[in-house]
Design a protein around this motif. Sequence first.
Motif, PDB file in Angstrom:
ATOM      1  N   SER A   2      -5.197   1.478   3.411  1.00 19.32           N
ATOM      2  CA  SER A   2      -5.313   0.702   4.636  1.00 19.32           C
ATOM      3  C   SER A   2      -6.732   0.837   5.176  1.00 19.32           C
ATOM      4  O   SER A   2      -7.449   1.774   4.837  1.00 19.32           O
ATOM      5  CB  SER A   2      -4.345   1.219   5.690  1.00 19.32           C
ATOM      6  OG  SER A   2      -3.021   1.040   5.268  1.00 19.32           O
ATOM      7  N   SER A  25      -2.485  -6.010  10.970  1.00 24.96           N
ATOM      8  CA  SER A  25      -1.735  -6.084   9.712  1.00 24.96           C
ATOM      9  C   SER A  25      -2.482  -6.941   8.691  1.00 24.96           C
ATOM     10  O   SER A  25      -2.437  -6.659   7.490  1.00 24.96           O
ATOM     11  CB  SER A  25      -0.324  -6.617   9.946  1.00 24.96           C
ATOM     12  OG  SER A  25      -0.369  -7.918  10.495  1.00 24.96           O
ATOM     13  N   ALA A  26      -3.202  -7.956   9.157  1.00 26.93           N
ATOM     14  CA  ALA A  26      -3.988  -8.802   8.244  1.00 26.93           C
ATOM     15  C   ALA A  26      -5.124  -7.997   7.616  1.00 26.93           C
ATOM     16  O   ALA A  26      -5.374  -8.102   6.407  1.00 26.93           O
ATOM     17  CB  ALA A  26      -4.536 -10.012   8.986  1.00 26.93           C
ATOM     18  N   GLU A  27      -5.800  -7.201   8.420  1.00 22.38           N
ATOM     19  CA  GLU A  27      -6.888  -6.373   7.884  1.00 22.38           C
ATOM     20  C   GLU A  27      -6.355  -5.383   6.853  1.00 22.38           C
ATOM     21  O   GLU A  27      -6.948  -5.207   5.776  1.00 22.38           O
ATOM     22  CB  GLU A  27      -7.601  -5.627   9.010  1.00 22.38           C
ATOM     23  CG  GLU A  27      -8.426  -6.543   9.898  1.00 22.38           C
ATOM     24  CD  GLU A  27      -8.886  -5.877  11.175  1.00 22.38           C
ATOM     25  OE1 GLU A  27     -10.052  -6.116  11.557  1.00 22.38           O
ATOM     26  OE2 GLU A  27      -8.095  -5.133  11.789  1.00 22.38           O
ATOM     27  N   ASP A  28      -5.237  -4.742   7.171  1.00 26.09           N
ATOM     28  CA  ASP A  28      -4.638  -3.809   6.214  1.00 26.09           C
ATOM     29  C   ASP A  28      -4.251  -4.519   4.920  1.00 26.09           C
ATOM     30  O   ASP A  28      -4.459  -3.992   3.819  1.00 26.09           O
ATOM     31  CB  ASP A  28      -3.411  -3.118   6.813  1.00 26.09           C
ATOM     32  CG  ASP A  28      -3.764  -1.948   7.706  1.00 26.09           C
ATOM     33  OD1 ASP A  28      -4.905  -1.430   7.611  1.00 26.09           O
ATOM     34  OD2 ASP A  28      -2.897  -1.526   8.489  1.00 26.09           O
ATOM     35  N   ALA A  29      -3.708  -5.729   5.019  1.00 24.34           N
ATOM     36  CA  ALA A  29      -3.316  -6.485   3.831  1.00 24.34           C
ATOM     37  C   ALA A  29      -4.531  -6.819   2.971  1.00 24.34           C
ATOM     38  O   ALA A  29      -4.467  -6.757   1.733  1.00 24.34           O
ATOM     39  CB  ALA A  29      -2.578  -7.769   4.233  1.00 24.34           C
ATOM     40  N   ILE A  30      -5.628  -7.154   3.600  1.00 28.72           N
ATOM     41  CA  ILE A  30      -6.867  -7.449   2.863  1.00 28.72           C
ATOM     42  C   ILE A  30      -7.342  -6.211   2.115  1.00 28.72           C
ATOM     43  O   ILE A  30      -7.695  -6.278   0.930  1.00 28.72           O
ATOM     44  CB  ILE A  30      -7.957  -7.989   3.807  1.00 28.72           C
ATOM     45  CG1 ILE A  30      -7.573  -9.380   4.301  1.00 28.72           C
ATOM     46  CG2 ILE A  30      -9.325  -7.993   3.123  1.00 28.72           C
ATOM     47  CD1 ILE A  30      -8.390  -9.878   5.470  1.00 28.72           C
ATOM     48  N   ARG A  32      -5.567  -3.706   1.125  1.00 23.80           N
ATOM     49  CA  ARG A  32      -4.641  -3.437   0.016  1.00 23.80           C
ATOM     50  C   ARG A  32      -4.887  -4.409  -1.140  1.00 23.80           C
ATOM     51  O   ARG A  32      -4.838  -4.025  -2.309  1.00 23.80           O
ATOM     52  CB  ARG A  32      -3.195  -3.516   0.492  1.00 23.80           C
ATOM     53  CG  ARG A  32      -2.766  -2.305   1.311  1.00 23.80           C
ATOM     54  CD  ARG A  32      -1.264  -2.283   1.551  1.00 23.80           C
ATOM     55  NE  ARG A  32      -0.759  -3.467   2.235  1.00 23.80           N
ATOM     56  CZ  ARG A  32      -0.739  -3.616   3.560  1.00 23.80           C
ATOM     57  NH1 ARG A  32      -1.181  -2.653   4.352  1.00 23.80           N
ATOM     58  NH2 ARG A  32      -0.254  -4.715   4.091  1.00 23.80           N
ATOM     59  N   ALA A  33      -5.172  -5.678  -0.820  1.00 22.21           N
ATOM     60  CA  ALA A  33      -5.438  -6.670  -1.858  1.00 22.21           C
ATOM     61  C   ALA A  33      -6.704  -6.324  -2.636  1.00 22.21           C
ATOM     62  O   ALA A  33      -6.747  -6.479  -3.865  1.00 22.21           O
ATOM     63  CB  ALA A  33      -5.558  -8.066  -1.236  1.00 22.21           C
ATOM     64  N   GLU A  36      -5.826  -3.517  -4.993  1.00 28.78           N
ATOM     65  CA  GLU A  36      -5.048  -4.042  -6.127  1.00 28.78           C
ATOM     66  C   GLU A  36      -5.959  -4.749  -7.122  1.00 28.78           C
ATOM     67  O   GLU A  36      -5.825  -4.570  -8.340  1.00 28.78           O
ATOM     68  CB  GLU A  36      -3.983  -5.025  -5.635  1.00 28.78           C
ATOM     69  CG  GLU A  36      -2.776  -4.378  -5.033  1.00 28.78           C
ATOM     70  CD  GLU A  36      -1.885  -3.749  -6.085  1.00 28.78           C
ATOM     71  OE1 GLU A  36      -1.701  -4.329  -7.168  1.00 28.78           O
ATOM     72  OE2 GLU A  36      -1.382  -2.656  -5.807  1.00 28.78           O
TER      73      GLU A  36
END
Length: 72
Positions: A2, A25-30, A32-33, A36
């Motif tokens: 995160s 949550s958008a920043e965390d998703a970025i 994580r992406a 990945e």
Amino acid sequence: MSKPLGVALGVSEDGPTMRVTRPSSAEDAIWRAVEEAQCAGWTAKQFKREVAQAWKEQMERQAKWDADTLRK
């Protein structure tokens, strides 16, 4: 992974301020992406192309939905 916490500095009527900022949550998703993609062996250029394609697709879907909504 995160996005780490941040620090925001500011000025108020009482003087300097400092606060901890929490990622959305958008920043965390970025973040994580990105992790990945790196694990999958992608380059930054590949990631950028994929993001641009996804962004374009999402904007087209939104525009279609907006146009359909206005027609009703």
